[in-house]
Design a protein around this motif. Structure first.
Motif, PDB file in Angstrom:
ATOM      1  N   ASP A  87       0.864  -1.179   0.000  1.00  0.00           N
ATOM      2  CA  ASP A  87       0.000   0.000   0.000  1.00  0.00           C
ATOM      3  C   ASP A  87       0.901   1.230   0.000  1.00  0.00           C
ATOM      4  O   ASP A  87       1.832   1.325   0.807  1.00  0.00           O
ATOM      5  N   GLU A  88       0.669   2.185  -0.886  1.00  0.00           N
ATOM      6  CA  GLU A  88       1.645   3.267  -1.044  1.00  0.00           C
ATOM      7  C   GLU A  88       1.799   4.119   0.213  1.00  0.00           C
ATOM      8  O   GLU A  88       2.895   4.618   0.502  1.00  0.00           O
ATOM      9  N   GLN A  89       0.744   4.264   0.996  1.00  0.00           N
ATOM     10  CA  GLN A  89       0.886   5.032   2.230  1.00  0.00           C
ATOM     11  C   GLN A  89       1.633   4.230   3.291  1.00  0.00           C
ATOM     12  O   GLN A  89       2.404   4.791   4.081  1.00  0.00           O
ATOM     13  N   VAL A  90       1.429   2.927   3.289  1.00  0.00           N
ATOM     14  CA  VAL A  90       2.166   2.062   4.223  1.00  0.00           C
ATOM     15  C   VAL A  90       3.647   2.068   3.884  1.00  0.00           C
ATOM     16  O   VAL A  90       4.513   2.205   4.761  1.00  0.00           O
ATOM     17  N   ILE A  91       3.971   1.929   2.601  1.00  0.00           N
ATOM     18  CA  ILE A  91       5.376   1.851   2.207  1.00  0.00           C
ATOM     19  C   ILE A  91       6.085   3.187   2.434  1.00  0.00           C
ATOM     20  O   ILE A  91       7.272   3.217   2.781  1.00  0.00           O
TER      21      ILE A  91
ATOM     22  N   GLY B  41      -6.689  11.383   3.299  1.00  0.00           N
ATOM     23  CA  GLY B  41      -7.186  11.771   1.988  1.00  0.00           C
ATOM     24  C   GLY B  41      -6.114  12.316   1.066  1.00  0.00           C
ATOM     25  O   GLY B  41      -6.422  12.798  -0.021  1.00  0.00           O
ATOM     26  N   GLY B  42      -4.849  12.220   1.483  1.00  0.00           N
ATOM     27  CA  GLY B  42      -3.767  12.781   0.689  1.00  0.00           C
ATOM     28  C   GLY B  42      -3.013  11.729  -0.105  1.00  0.00           C
ATOM     29  O   GLY B  42      -3.352  10.545  -0.104  1.00  0.00           O
ATOM     30  N   ILE B  43      -1.986  12.184  -0.802  1.00  0.00           N
ATOM     31  CA  ILE B  43      -1.131  11.299  -1.582  1.00  0.00           C
ATOM     32  C   ILE B  43       0.305  11.478  -1.094  1.00  0.00           C
ATOM     33  O   ILE B  43       0.625  12.450  -0.404  1.00  0.00           O
TER      34      ILE B  43
END
Length: 438
Positions: free
Chosen positions: A114-118, A130-132
């Protein structure tokens, strides 16, 4: 120079190969501190990225150096699981001497990719609600996407996709195939199904969706998993929205395990699936339902956590769609978040997830096979990416060459170019361009 590189990436039609298909030329048009190459490949049974890192390590480092320079990044990191020993050996061997480039070894847990996890695993920064990743100075790019960047700079467009074909097949394999090839051809390449009555997951067993033999490979297809039609991983995907709502009303006991295991909650986001289930189950809809916007749909809540077999993910997906239709946007944007200490012991080991899904018998190698895959017909979707559908620049009856541009980004829109994956004649154009081989 930067403009030239972005144009080459744009012209080649590169989109995120490991996710929703966000156009890469848009993602790389930024100034950041970190470029993180996502090699976690955390979905069970999928094998493509780990092997690509082993085989194409030089190309990946070459492309990463260019992307780091393009974005002005201070660090270029390839993040992958510590268990991918062969990939790590190749990457270590070919790693640039510059200290800004490094390898980050992840624990073997879901959803490490998951990109937020990584982002948190590599930088200890939490992406705002809600961000990137760009909000914390990061761009995350998939391994195959980065390899496509390397080829784009050589003038080679995206025409093929690496796909793992596994599950109830005789010879699980990973193979590079033309975009638009039918899934039944991939199953045949893997020796055929080992069961008579089967169903197919396009993607991984957690976040993938059901498809059939007539489905086709797109730029975002990472895996084709064949399973008996009564397998629990199939049944999970067949529960309707109506069934999910009725079950929430009848069986949700508010144990909050879905919340305690939620990867976004464990990053400090205000997402508590058990409360959303309570609202939907009781029919009393409050402000809590907008928190559904924060759901990544990783499926931890339903396919792993819930002891009652309920699906908060399905409910969250429905709520996001309905709220958006009503013109309601995500109101949640808290930043400066801190993960709870419990996150350290609530990461889901891949082996436990595989066992919970009943996939132990299918957790097998799927080696990349070096074969030239031909297809007498391809059906190439004009919408394989986030943004608007590509506009066809060919017409029925046209003869097209392999690699020829057949669809372009609509003017002033986000999208991606599309190229012919075989040489042949255009026989039909609707939401797809169908090309019959010569």
């Amino acid at each position: 120079m930067a403009y030239d590189i972005l144009e080459m990436v744009k012209n080649s039609g590169i989109v995120g190969a490991g996710g929703a298909g966000f156009p890469t030329h848009v993602k790389l048009n930024a100034k950041v501190e970190y470029i993180i190459v996502n090699g976690a490949e955390c979905e069970p049974l999928l094998r493509a990225n780990q092997q690509m890192m082993e085989i194409y390590s030089k190309e990946l480092w070459n492309a990463l150096q260019i992307v780091v320079k393009l974005t002005g990044a201070s660090f270029g990191v390839i993040a992958l699981k510590y268990k991918y020993k062969n990939a790590i050996e190749s990457l270590e061997r070919d790693k640039p001497k510059d200290e800004k480039f490094s390898i980050h070894q992840l624990r073997d847990f879901y959803p490490a990719g998951d990109e937020q996890v990584i982002v948190y695993e590599v930088t200890k920064r939490v992406v705002p609600e809600g961000g990137i990743p760009l909000k914390v100075g990061c761009v995350v790019i998939n391994v195959e996407t980065l390899l496509n960047v390397f080829y784009a700079l050589e003038g080679i467009p995206v025409t093929h996709k690496f796909v793992t074909v596994t599950g109830a097949v005789r010879n699980p394999i990973t193979v590079k195939v033309p975009i638009g090839i039918k899934i039944k051809k991939l199953i045949n390449l893997a020796g055929g199904a080992t069961v008579d009555n089967y169903k197919i997951i396009d993607g991984g067993p957690m976040m993938g969706s059901l498809t059939n033999d007539e489905g086709v490979v797109t730029k975002t297809t990472g895996g084709i998993i064949v399973l008996p039609e009564d397998h629990k991983a199939i049944i999970f995907n067949e529960v309707s929205l109506r069934q999910s709502i009725l079950r929430a009303r009848a069986a949700c006991c508010q144990c909050r395990i879905c919340t305690d295991m939620c990867p976004r909650y464990l990053l400090g986001h205000d997402l508590e699936p058990h409360k959303i289930m309570r609202s939907v189950g009781s029919g009393v809809v409050g402000a809590q339902i907008t928190n559904a916007f924060l759901c990544s749909e990783c499926a931890v809540c339903d396919k792993y956590a819930c002891p009652m077999g309920l699906s908060p993910r399905t409910i969250n997906k429905m709520l996001k769609a309905e709220l958006s239709k009503a013109g309601i946007k995500n109101p949640h944007s808290r930043a400066g978040l801190l993960p709870p200490e419990s996150r350290n012991w609530r990461k889901i080991p891949s082996s436990r997830l595989i066992s919970r899904l009943g996939l132990e018998d299918y957790d097998l190698p799927a080696p990349i096979v070096n074969m030239e895959i031909n297809s007498d017909e391809v059906c190439i979707s004009l919408k394989q990416h986030i943004g608007k559908s590509s506009v066809p620049v060919v017409k029925v009856g046209d003869k097209v060459e392999f690699g020829q541009l057949i669809g372009v980004i609509p003017e002033n829109s986000i999208g991606a170019n599309i190229h012919a994956s075989i040489t042949g004649t255009v026989t039909e154009i609707n939401q797809h361009v169908i090309i019959k081989g010569l």
